[in-house]
Motif scaffolding. Sequence first.
Motif, PDB file in Angstrom:
ATOM      1  N   THR A   1      46.311  36.068  41.479  1.00  0.00           N
ATOM      2  CA  THR A   1      45.010  36.586  41.894  1.00  0.00           C
ATOM      3  C   THR A   1      44.188  36.973  40.670  1.00  0.00           C
ATOM      4  OG1 THR A   1      45.766  38.887  42.010  1.00  0.00           O
ATOM      5  CG2 THR A   1      46.080  37.523  43.974  1.00  0.00           C
ATOM      6  N   ILE A   2      43.042  37.598  40.915  1.00  0.00           N
ATOM      7  CA  ILE A   2      42.173  38.069  39.845  1.00  0.00           C
ATOM      8  C   ILE A   2      42.913  39.028  38.910  1.00  0.00           C
ATOM      9  CG2 ILE A   2      41.274  39.919  41.311  1.00  0.00           C
ATOM     10  CD1 ILE A   2      38.627  39.721  39.858  1.00  0.00           C
ATOM     11  N   LEU A   3      43.882  39.775  39.443  1.00  0.00           N
ATOM     12  CA  LEU A   3      44.646  40.699  38.606  1.00  0.00           C
ATOM     13  C   LEU A   3      45.494  39.940  37.588  1.00  0.00           C
ATOM     14  CD1 LEU A   3      45.825  43.316  41.256  1.00  0.00           C
ATOM     15  CD2 LEU A   3      43.909  43.482  39.672  1.00  0.00           C
ATOM     16  N   THR A   4      46.037  38.810  37.986  1.00  0.00           N
ATOM     17  CA  THR A   4      46.816  37.978  37.068  1.00  0.00           C
ATOM     18  C   THR A   4      45.928  37.465  35.942  1.00  0.00           C
ATOM     19  OG1 THR A   4      48.238  37.286  38.896  1.00  0.00           O
ATOM     20  CG2 THR A   4      48.293  35.941  36.911  1.00  0.00           C
ATOM     21  N   VAL A   5      44.728  37.044  36.282  1.00  0.00           N
ATOM     22  CA  VAL A   5      43.785  36.528  35.284  1.00  0.00           C
ATOM     23  C   VAL A   5      43.356  37.643  34.330  1.00  0.00           C
ATOM     24  CG1 VAL A   5      41.536  35.426  34.984  1.00  0.00           C
ATOM     25  CG2 VAL A   5      43.020  34.730  36.874  1.00  0.00           C
ATOM     26  N   LEU A   6      43.080  38.822  34.883  1.00  0.00           N
ATOM     27  CA  LEU A   6      42.699  39.955  34.038  1.00  0.00           C
ATOM     28  C   LEU A   6      43.837  40.362  33.116  1.00  0.00           C
ATOM     29  CD1 LEU A   6      40.802  42.236  33.207  1.00  0.00           C
ATOM     30  CD2 LEU A   6      41.553  43.521  35.231  1.00  0.00           C
ATOM     31  N   HIS A   7      45.047  40.352  33.635  1.00  0.00           N
ATOM     32  CA  HIS A   7      46.201  40.718  32.811  1.00  0.00           C
ATOM     33  C   HIS A   7      46.356  39.752  31.639  1.00  0.00           C
ATOM     34  CE1 HIS A   7      50.043  42.546  31.872  1.00  0.00           C
ATOM     35  NE2 HIS A   7      50.601  41.340  31.849  1.00  0.00           N
ATOM     36  N   ALA A   8      46.140  38.478  31.876  1.00  0.00           N
ATOM     37  CA  ALA A   8      46.239  37.493  30.797  1.00  0.00           C
ATOM     38  C   ALA A   8      45.156  37.720  29.752  1.00  0.00           C
ATOM     39  CB  ALA A   8      46.129  36.081  31.377  1.00  0.00           C
ATOM     40  N   ALA A   9      43.936  38.051  30.193  1.00  0.00           N
ATOM     41  CA  ALA A   9      42.852  38.318  29.251  1.00  0.00           C
ATOM     42  C   ALA A   9      43.160  39.538  28.401  1.00  0.00           C
ATOM     43  CB  ALA A   9      41.541  38.518  30.017  1.00  0.00           C
ATOM     44  N   ALA A  10      43.687  40.601  29.038  1.00  0.00           N
ATOM     45  CA  ALA A  10      44.027  41.822  28.299  1.00  0.00           C
ATOM     46  C   ALA A  10      45.154  41.561  27.302  1.00  0.00           C
ATOM     47  CB  ALA A  10      44.410  42.931  29.271  1.00  0.00           C
ATOM     48  N   ALA A  11      46.154  40.781  27.721  1.00  0.00           N
ATOM     49  CA  ALA A  11      47.277  40.471  26.823  1.00  0.00           C
ATOM     50  C   ALA A  11      46.808  39.673  25.624  1.00  0.00           C
ATOM     51  CB  ALA A  11      48.357  39.700  27.588  1.00  0.00           C
ATOM     52  N   ALA A  12      45.912  38.714  25.830  1.00  0.00           N
ATOM     53  CA  ALA A  12      45.396  37.917  24.719  1.00  0.00           C
ATOM     54  C   ALA A  12      44.595  38.781  23.750  1.00  0.00           C
ATOM     55  CB  ALA A  12      44.529  36.781  25.259  1.00  0.00           C
ATOM     56  N   ALA A  13      43.813  39.711  24.285  1.00  0.00           N
ATOM     57  CA  ALA A  13      43.055  40.612  23.411  1.00  0.00           C
ATOM     58  C   ALA A  13      43.985  41.500  22.605  1.00  0.00           C
ATOM     59  CB  ALA A  13      42.103  41.470  24.257  1.00  0.00           C
TER      60      ALA A  13
ATOM     61  N   ALA B   1      42.176  33.805  30.009  1.00  0.00           N
ATOM     62  CA  ALA B   1      41.845  33.986  31.420  1.00  0.00           C
ATOM     63  C   ALA B   1      41.711  32.639  32.116  1.00  0.00           C
ATOM     64  CB  ALA B   1      40.557  34.785  31.565  1.00  0.00           C
ATOM     65  N   ALA B   2      41.038  31.679  31.463  1.00  0.00           N
ATOM     66  CA  ALA B   2      40.874  30.354  32.056  1.00  0.00           C
ATOM     67  C   ALA B   2      42.230  29.657  32.223  1.00  0.00           C
ATOM     68  CB  ALA B   2      39.947  29.512  31.195  1.00  0.00           C
ATOM     69  N   ASP B   3      43.100  29.799  31.226  1.00  0.00           N
ATOM     70  CA  ASP B   3      44.436  29.201  31.331  1.00  0.00           C
ATOM     71  C   ASP B   3      45.231  29.819  32.476  1.00  0.00           C
ATOM     72  OD1 ASP B   3      43.813  27.632  29.164  1.00  0.00           O
ATOM     73  OD2 ASP B   3      44.894  28.863  27.700  1.00  0.00           O
ATOM     74  N   ALA B   4      45.142  31.159  32.613  1.00  0.00           N
ATOM     75  CA  ALA B   4      45.846  31.836  33.705  1.00  0.00           C
ATOM     76  C   ALA B   4      45.283  31.423  35.055  1.00  0.00           C
ATOM     77  CB  ALA B   4      45.754  33.350  33.525  1.00  0.00           C
ATOM     78  N   LEU B   5      43.958  31.230  35.117  1.00  0.00           N
ATOM     79  CA  LEU B   5      43.326  30.793  36.368  1.00  0.00           C
ATOM     80  C   LEU B   5      43.867  29.440  36.805  1.00  0.00           C
ATOM     81  CD1 LEU B   5      41.088  31.194  38.522  1.00  0.00           C
ATOM     82  CD2 LEU B   5      39.556  29.959  36.973  1.00  0.00           C
ATOM     83  N   ALA B   6      44.039  28.526  35.847  1.00  0.00           N
ATOM     84  CA  ALA B   6      44.538  27.191  36.185  1.00  0.00           C
ATOM     85  C   ALA B   6      45.949  27.229  36.759  1.00  0.00           C
ATOM     86  CB  ALA B   6      44.503  26.305  34.941  1.00  0.00           C
TER      87      ALA B   6
END
Length: 560
Positions: A151-163, A182-187
């Motif tokens: 979900t959106i939480l998974t995408v946000l978590h990936a963005a935070a981890a990358a930062a 985030a885009a990679d996690a979305l896919a």
Amino acid sequence: MLVIADHVRLADAGMVRVLGVLDAAAVRRWAVTCVDALEASREEIDRINVYPVADGDTGTNLLHTMRAALEALVRADAENAVDAGAAVAALARGALAGARGNSGVILSQVLRGLAEEWAGAAAAGGEGIRKALVRADALATAAVADPAPGTILTVLHAAAAAARECDGDDLAAVVVASSKAAADALAETPRQLSALAKAGVVDAGGRGLVVLLDALAEVVTGERVERPIGPHRLPRLAEDLHAEREGGSAEFEYEVMYLLDGSDERRTTKLRAELAALGDCVSVVSDGTPEGAGLWTVHVHCNDVGAAIEAGVEAGRPHRITVVRFADQVEAAPKRFVRDRAVVAIVDGEGIAELFRGEGAVVVTVPPAQPLDTADLLAAISGSRAAHVVLLPNSTHFNVVVDEACAQATQAGQDVVAVPTASAVQGLAALAVHDPARRPGDDVVAMAEAAAATRRGELLIAQREALTWVGRCQPGDVLGMVDGEVVLIEPASAVTSAACRLADRMLAAGGELVTAVLGAGAPDGVAEALAEHLRHTRPEVELAAYPGGQPDAVLLMGVE
């Protein structure tokens, strides 16, 4: 390509300014870019909205929430000059007040993460973005009762981890790394949620978040990122290829569905007839586009899957093909509400919290010296997973937050009613008569009547000199209050006698039960002295005393 000291990038296409920090002006540009990008993507995001409910409104909800955030920022900027911290704080307030749907609530928590980390900052760089995304990840996760992967939480978590893992504090590097992750996690979301895999789409909320992060990257780098939404051909799991039979004969074991283009009315009419010969529940429906450019949706129940698909190949170009087997037993989808009724109580002491938990209530504890947060209260209401929720505020200080949380929860589909309890003792009285077997409306009335019939008193320590109805108090004096009014003043050393006098004052109008909740500052022996006093003066009255641990009131007292 050359990068020079003032963060201006020279490229073949010309000069593009790359921001080294985000100031208030950049935050405003980002908010405007977000609204424009969500407006352009709204229909696409709505179309792929299949989880948790295929209601097709995620894009609309995100756009509505972001518009509310931008309007709040525009108002704040018009009233006074703002820095970056104040700008994102205005965005967060606007988003929370205007949040629509679960995706809107999560977006408000993302903006809240920025606001908390940038408070008082004139501008923010890469480190500010890193901390803000990590905080936003924690807040958004806490706002969802049962987070699901994909979900959106998974995408946000990936963005935070990358930062968090990005080397250095360069703003552009952190932002670009976050949006790409985030885009990679979305896919990957269709691999994590069977509903997405079955529909061949990515998560709609996650797609919206990628739009927002790409908008931030565009503002920082000056370069637009295009990420079209396309079909996702991923292997489907066995459970994705089972379905309940919605109609038709039990003779046919498979449901075949596909989209068809490159066809026309003559060929689709023939296709419809061929499918009818193969099975039942046949539909071949056009999107209404003029001849030769249209798209048809094809559906049939049959046994010969190959023949149904071959008929589509002869009629045009089938794609997004799904073949589902009807199962004899299909496990019901998880329900949003797992129980009919729940009580949510707001408390400010661990002892009081245990009292309410012991009676089956969901407890929201107010942190010491901090305001109650709407998102935390909303998360508790949603997390109860009850169709009907009774909210016990147990204070008059939370009215605005309670109203906002009730309105948002009601808009999201829960039936939430706040019973006016001005003290924990009134909340306990209301909870004592709560009966889940009653009709919800009747139960709320009974709880409200029990709360209103309970007179409330408290002992407080005066913090400053003041003139009250019963005289002037000095700092450190013990104030006895009944229903919010000061009725007695005792010296600091006389807490025990003040408790006895307060009980006498409240029992003057009658009563059979006194409930005393001892605060963190209550001296030893108060409960015993009060019990002894009542045995001699009011032997017919029952006393129930509990350790409450509340930080402000030395003693809470209720009389019924």
